[in-house]
Motif scaffolding. Structure first.
Motif, short mmCIF file in Angstrom:
data_model
loop_
_atom_site.label_atom_id
_atom_site.label_comp_id
_atom_site.label_asym_id
_atom_site.label_seq_id
_atom_site.Cartn_x
_atom_site.Cartn_y
_atom_site.Cartn_z
N GLY A 153 45.81 29.03 44.14
CA GLY A 153 44.38 28.88 44.11
C GLY A 153 43.70 27.41 43.91
N GLY A 154 44.81 26.43 44.50
CA GLY A 154 44.37 25.20 44.09
C GLY A 154 45.58 23.95 43.65
N SER A 206 46.29 33.55 43.01
CA SER A 206 45.94 34.32 44.29
C SER A 206 45.54 33.13 45.07
N PRO A 207 45.51 33.37 46.36
CA PRO A 207 44.92 32.44 47.44
C PRO A 207 42.99 32.69 47.35
N ASP A 208 42.79 33.68 46.82
CA ASP A 208 41.48 34.30 46.60
C ASP A 208 40.73 33.84 45.34
N PHE A 209 39.84 32.96 45.61
CA PHE A 209 38.98 32.48 44.39
C PHE A 209 38.46 33.38 43.56
N PRO A 210 37.86 34.32 43.77
CA PRO A 210 37.03 35.55 43.13
C PRO A 210 38.12 36.10 42.22
N THR A 211 39.39 36.45 42.95
CA THR A 211 40.34 37.10 42.11
C THR A 211 40.66 36.11 41.06
N ASN A 212 40.94 34.97 41.29
CA ASN A 212 41.37 33.96 40.22
C ASN A 212 40.17 33.93 39.20
#
Length: 462
Positions: A95-96, A154-160
């Motif tokens: 996630g970054g 996760s690469p998906d920010f909403p999931t994180n």
């Protein structure tokens, strides 16, 4: 219109304020001069909107900024809470970057009413529930409990965002935030491209060394000697922050700052998430939400590294990507080569050999047929994609060339198009794409991957 100008500037300044607290590892609360911050914010706010880009390709972005400003600056007497995730992408995570610190900001009627910054480890100490971590944490780091600091897997920010809220709630906090913002550490280096070098306590911080220099001053000496008083590093960070804000307030820097803010949003160095669905829809429309796209119906590629070595080795890792697609055969096939160069000359407190859990996201139904220099695969379905996970290692001063070949689903062949989504925090990556269409004609694209990239051989690159 005046209130919208104020809130735009507030948002930009808030990012800077929380960023200078990035490397603090103190148990005590940081005290920020809220009154001074607000006065400086409002005095400079009137100048910024006139310098926002208004070219055709940025109209939607500017419209989104104005919409956000209008909503967030409402004088309705309601205090809104925002969670800021401070991520050190020198230790890259899906996630970054490693989530070392977080901040909670409160805004009421367009004014900052409260700012709190804390080390994520302190929050994690308040979590008593045992949550099983994702497999790579257990396999590569022997981690038995999943907590807030590792929530962005996760690469998906909403999931994180949802996972961070979950762990915050487990710590006993109120997880009902109006918004969540992630900021990567290298944003600080880029800010100093605007301000120029700043010297504090005899140390010069510039656009090349800011993050590393801060680590040297506020982390290294305290790792080696835990008995050292932390007050000096608090002073250093506060003074650096004051000088940055002072320089950014200069009229000549305001248009640069506006352009900088938009660029960091485009490149996923800053990502936004709001509980208000209208706001969330707006940021999603301009791709500032950091989501993995689920409605793309062509070829898809996303490469996601997770540094599992617990050190800041990503500063030294340089990547190069080659992607080749052949649509002329019996089955459409793809070949991906990622070259990792570990540029460090020796190991120290900051770096060692690089250990990554790499996930390659491909169109759903892709079938892996060959792999080199990576482990046995862990294949799953996520976000309507086939996600192929591997363990890989890069020795200090050496190179690892990871290669995979896989069959693509037949559906990508007709009217071929490709979307490459970039991982937050990974930096710029040299990229070459070669596409052989169903008639055998080759199309070659060479780019530096800075943000999500769409390629359609039959049209000009978008």
């Amino acid at each position: 219109m005046g209130k919208r100008k104020k809130i735009i500037w507030i948002i930009l300044i808030l990012v800077l304020v929380v960023l200078v607290g990035f490397f603090i590892f103190s148990e005590k609360k940081i005290i920020i001069d809220k009154t001074n911050l607000t006065l400086q914010t409002l005095s400079a706010a009137e100048k910024i909107v006139n310098f926002l880009p208004i070219k055709e390709d940025t109209k939607k972005e500017v419209e989104t900024v104005n919409f956000l400003a209008q909503e967030l600056a409402k004088s309705d007497g309601i205090e809104r809470r925002y969670l800021i995730l401070l991520q050190n992408n020198m230790e890259l995570r899906p996630g970054g970057g490693f989530l070392g610190q977080y901040a909670i900001l409160k805004i009421k009627d367009g004014k900052v009413t409260s700012t709190f910054i804390e080390d994520a480890n302190l929050l994690d100490q308040r979590i008593n529930v045992k949550v099983a971590p994702p497999y790579p944490f257990y396999r590569m780091m022997s981690l038995k409990k999943w907590k807030f600091r590792d929530s962005n897997f996760s690469p998906d920010f909403p999931t994180n965002v949802e996972k961070a809220k979950y762990f915050y709630r487990l710590s006993g906090g109120n997880s009902e935030f109006d918004g969540v913002i992630s900021v990567n550490a290298t944003v600080l280096n880029k800010i100093l491209q605007i301000t120029g070098p700043i010297t504090v306590g005899g140390t010069q911080f510039n656009s090349d060394n800011a993050v590393l220099a801060l680590e040297e001053k506020v982390e290294k000496v305290y790792i080696l000697n835990e008995n050292i008083d932390t007050q000096n590093r608090k002073w250093l960070i506060k003074e650096l922050g004051n000088q940055i804000i002072s320089k950014l307030m200069q009229l000549g820097n305001i248009p640069k700052l506006a352009e900088f803010g938009l660029e960091e949003l485009r490149n996923k160095e800053i990502m936004l998430n709001f509980s208000n669905q209208q706001l969330q829809d707006k940021v999603k429309e301009v791709h500032w939400d950091g989501s993995v796209l689920t409605d793309w119906n062509g070829d898809f590629l996303m490469m996601v590294d997770a540094n599992m070595g617990a050190l800041k080795s990503d500063y030294y890792i340089k990547r190069d990507v080659y992607y080749e697609v052949d649509l002329s055969g019996e089955k459409p096939t793809a070949y991906l080569r990622i070259t990792y160069n570990h540029t460090a000359s020796h190991g120290d407190w900051r770096t060692s050999d690089y250990h990554s859990y790499l996930r390659v996201y491909t169109p759903l139904g892709s079938n892996l047929v060959e792999r080199k220099m990576v482990s046995y695969p862990n294949i799953q379905e996520e976000f309507g994609k086939t996600a192929i996970g591997f363990i890989l290692h890069v020795l200090i001063g050496r190179q690892t060339v990871a290669e995979i070949r896989y069959e693509l689903p037949e559906s990508v062949r007709e009217n071929y198009k490709l979307l490459i989504q970039k991982q937050s925090g990974v930096g710029d990556i040299p990229l070459e794409v070669k596409i052989k269409d169903k008639d055998g004609k080759e199309h070659v694209v060479k780019e530096t991957l800075k943000k999500d990239l769409k390629i359609e051989p039959s049209e000009e690159q978008q």
